[in-house]
Design an enzyme around this catalytic site. Structure first.
Site, PDB file in Angstrom:
ATOM      1  N   ASP A  62      -9.136  -6.924   2.872  1.00  0.00           N
ATOM      2  CA  ASP A  62      -8.158  -6.963   4.079  1.00  0.00           C
ATOM      3  C   ASP A  62      -8.418  -6.158   5.269  1.00  0.00           C
ATOM      4  O   ASP A  62      -9.148  -5.282   5.507  1.00  0.00           O
ATOM      5  CB  ASP A  62      -6.951  -5.904   3.495  1.00  0.00           C
ATOM      6  N   GLU A 239       1.963  -6.499  -1.852  1.00  0.00           N
ATOM      7  CA  GLU A 239       1.203  -5.732  -1.099  1.00  0.00           C
ATOM      8  C   GLU A 239       1.130  -5.850   0.395  1.00  0.00           C
ATOM      9  O   GLU A 239       1.663  -6.807   0.986  1.00  0.00           O
ATOM     10  CB  GLU A 239      -0.431  -5.964  -1.651  1.00  0.00           C
TER      11      GLU A 239
HETATM   12  C1  FRU Z   1      -4.567  -6.125  -1.078  1.00  0.00           C
HETATM   13  C2  FRU Z   1      -5.321  -4.845  -1.528  1.00  0.00           C
HETATM   14  C3  FRU Z   1      -4.405  -3.765  -1.104  1.00  0.00           C
HETATM   15  C4  FRU Z   1      -5.227  -2.660  -1.389  1.00  0.00           C
HETATM   16  C5  FRU Z   1      -6.706  -3.301  -1.061  1.00  0.00           C
HETATM   17  C6  FRU Z   1      -7.676  -2.409  -1.744  1.00  0.00           C
HETATM   18  O1  FRU Z   1      -5.718  -7.204  -0.991  1.00  0.00           O
HETATM   19  O2  FRU Z   1      -5.197  -4.912  -2.790  1.00  0.00           O
HETATM   20  O3  FRU Z   1      -3.171  -3.555  -1.732  1.00  0.00           O
HETATM   21  O4  FRU Z   1      -4.987  -1.553  -0.396  1.00  0.00           O
HETATM   22  O5  FRU Z   1      -6.604  -4.553  -1.377  1.00  0.00           O
HETATM   23  O6  FRU Z   1      -9.042  -2.985  -1.288  1.00  0.00           O
END
Ligand code: FRU
Length: 517
Positions: A62, A239
């Site tokens: 992300d 998310e």
């Molecule tokens: C989304 C996610 C988020 C988390 C991050 C961990 O892709 O799963 O929810 O903070 O990636 O790398």
């Protein structure tokens, strides 16, 4: 566990070997990547994006903490400083003056013995409400999710701050600032809500399909405001929320994994109102996707962008196969930054205007032409990086399917087509190049879109390992990764049942942002 386990790198190596074995299709362009092979016989940097951000090495997912500050666009990103699969999550960092040319900086916030640094936001605390800077030097404050490494696996919200414009970061000694004792509670989206004169934070309760809102006067002490959801798509966990005003509405982005329209990860959005306490969605909007392709996830927008701009950057990947995409020595890239507006209550997206300063040579310009049924070559050599703008229509009432094939050569192609029977725009990447590294990768990804009388307008950004399609004035987008042979640089038309009418078509080369490519 929503997170993938480590996999052997062998599977990705196999994917690359398959690509290398395809019949070479010779391009004459100097833009083609040099076929340098490393010790294992793989082509180094083969699929390195020329215009999209990717870290020099190692894994990213992300985008995090997007903020424009003192003339620089900051891009923090989920990063594994120690490997090319997910793990050791930390915040990597890159800066840009134009959203195109990125300079990678040292890791901003590193994991330690206790915690991994999951996704979150950065705000500029101009009035030093947090007391983490000074009146003279107000801090940038990162609000991130601490995921504990112990057996509890708890997710709590924490702060880090910088008083040198984002170069170096210190974890706040009073962390965590918000702990509800949950294992799935993450991805804070924080912004200054001017009307109520306080900070607002949106957080995901992933397994409850809820976004929870909090308020704070100082970024350190948070009080609960309200919950939103479940609503819209709930076929996977929620998310990376992002709440922001746009035009006369508020927009709430919610990423979903799996359950996306192309399988796996995708991002939905809601429009509505936000009164400083609760987000109320507009009535009757159903599920709306930011992007119908397979590779647009966890996207968020910039805080403090100048001129009222709302700039969105997604991770250009999908948890279905992200750990196996055949790139080395990095894995993961960001989508090209997009400017968001609203039209008739719907999101409208276009590549940020800074793209235009990378235009170089016009490769082709056509007006009012008809291409016959089947395929017809337009260009033998587009290079790997270019932009296509076109208005296409069926050439006869019998035409059932039409479009263009990009990155074609040696039997491979990526089709951007319109199915007149289904009324769907699609990307078909089944024959796009290396597809065998994951069973979930090859496929056709579709978006419903009406065909206007004058033809369908398309804008396509093609890079070494991606295709981003903006259609119908940017109201419908599809983003897919592809891994074609670097020499597959053909552009051709495609039509079935009858001819294709090319109202207009322009292809332009783009100057790479990465030196050496
Ligand atoms: C989304 C996610 C988020 C988390 C991050 C961990 O892709 O799963 O929810 O903070 O990636 O790398």
């Amino acid at each position: 566990m929503p997170f993938p386990s480590r996999r052997s790198v062998l599977s990705s190596a196999l994917g690359l070997s398959a690509a290398a074995a395809t019949t070479p299709f010779l391009c004459t362009t100097a833009a083609a990547a040099p076929a340098v092979r490393d010790a294992s016989g793989l082509r180094a940097e083969t699929y390195r994006p020329r215009l999209h951000f990717s870290p020099a090495r190692n894994w990213t997912n992300d985008p995090n903490g997007l903020i424009f500050h003192e003339g620089r666009w900051h891009l923090f990103f989920q990063y594994n400083p120690e490997g090319d699969v997910w793990g050791n999550m930390s915040w990597g960092h890159a800066v840009s003056s134009d959203l195109v040319q990125w300079e990678e900086r040292p890791v901003a916030i590193a994991h330690d013995d206790q915690e991994m640094i999951f996704s979150g936001s950065v705000v500029y605390d101009e009035r030093n409400t947090s007391g983490l800077g000074s009146a003279d030097r107000p801090p940038l404050v990162a609000v991130y999710t601490s995921t504990l490494k112990d057996d509890s696996g708890l997710q709590r919200q924490s702060l880090a701050y910088s008083t040198d414009a984002g170069e170096t970061w210190t974890k706040y000694a009073g962390n965590p600032v918000l702990d509800i004792g949950a294992r799935d509670f993450r991805d804070p989206s924080v912004f200054w809500h001017a009307d109520s004169g306080r900070w607002v934070m949106a957080l995901a309760l992933p397994t409850e399909y809820k976004i929870r809102f909090y308020a704070s006067d100082d970024l350190k002490s948070w009080r609960r405001l309200s919950d939103f959801g479940p609503l819209g798509a709930t076929g996977g966990i929620w998310e990376c929320p992002n709440l922001f005003p746009l035009g006369d509405r508020w927009v709430l982005l919610v990423s979903l994994n799996p359950g996306g329209p192309a399988g796996g990860s995708a991002t939905q959005y809601f429009t509505g109102t936000f009164d400083g306490t609760a987000f109320t969605p507009d009535a009757g909007q159903g599920t709306r996707w930011v992007d119908w392709g397979a590779d647009c996830y966890a996207g968020i927008t910039y805080n403090d962008a100048p001129d009222g701009r709302r700039v969105f950057v997604p991770w250009m990947n999908n948890w279905l196969y992200a750990d196996r995409v055949p790139t080395s020595p990095w894995r993961g890239a960001m989508g090209f930054p997009r400017e968001l507006t609203l039209r008739d209550g719907r999101l409208r997206q276009r590549p940020v205007r800074e793209l235009e300063s990378h235009r170089t040579r016009r490769l082709l310009s056509l007006t009012g032409e008809t291409a016959p049924e089947g395929t017809r070559r337009l260009l033998a050599d587009t290079g790997q990086l270019y932009e296509l703008q076109a208005v296409l229509a069926p050439g006869s009432p019998a035409t059932s399917d039409f479009g263009v094939d990009v990155r074609s050569g040696g039997g491979a192609y990526t089709r951007i087509g319109y199915d007149t029977v289904a009324g769907e725009l699609y990307i078909d990447r089944r024959s796009s190049g290396a597809v065998g590294f994951a069973a979930e990768f090859p496929g056709v990804h579709r978006a419903p879109v009406a065909l206007p009388d004058g033809g369908l307008d398309l804008r396509v950004l093609v890079d070494a390992s991606s295709v981003e399609v903006y259609a119908a004035g940017g109201t419908v987008c599809l983003t897919d990764q592809i891994f074609p042979d670097p020499d597959a640089c053909g552009l051709r038309t495609y039509a079935r049942g009858g001819a294709l009418r090319i109202e207009t078509l322009t292809a332009r080369s783009l100057r790479p942002a990465r030196p050496g490519h």
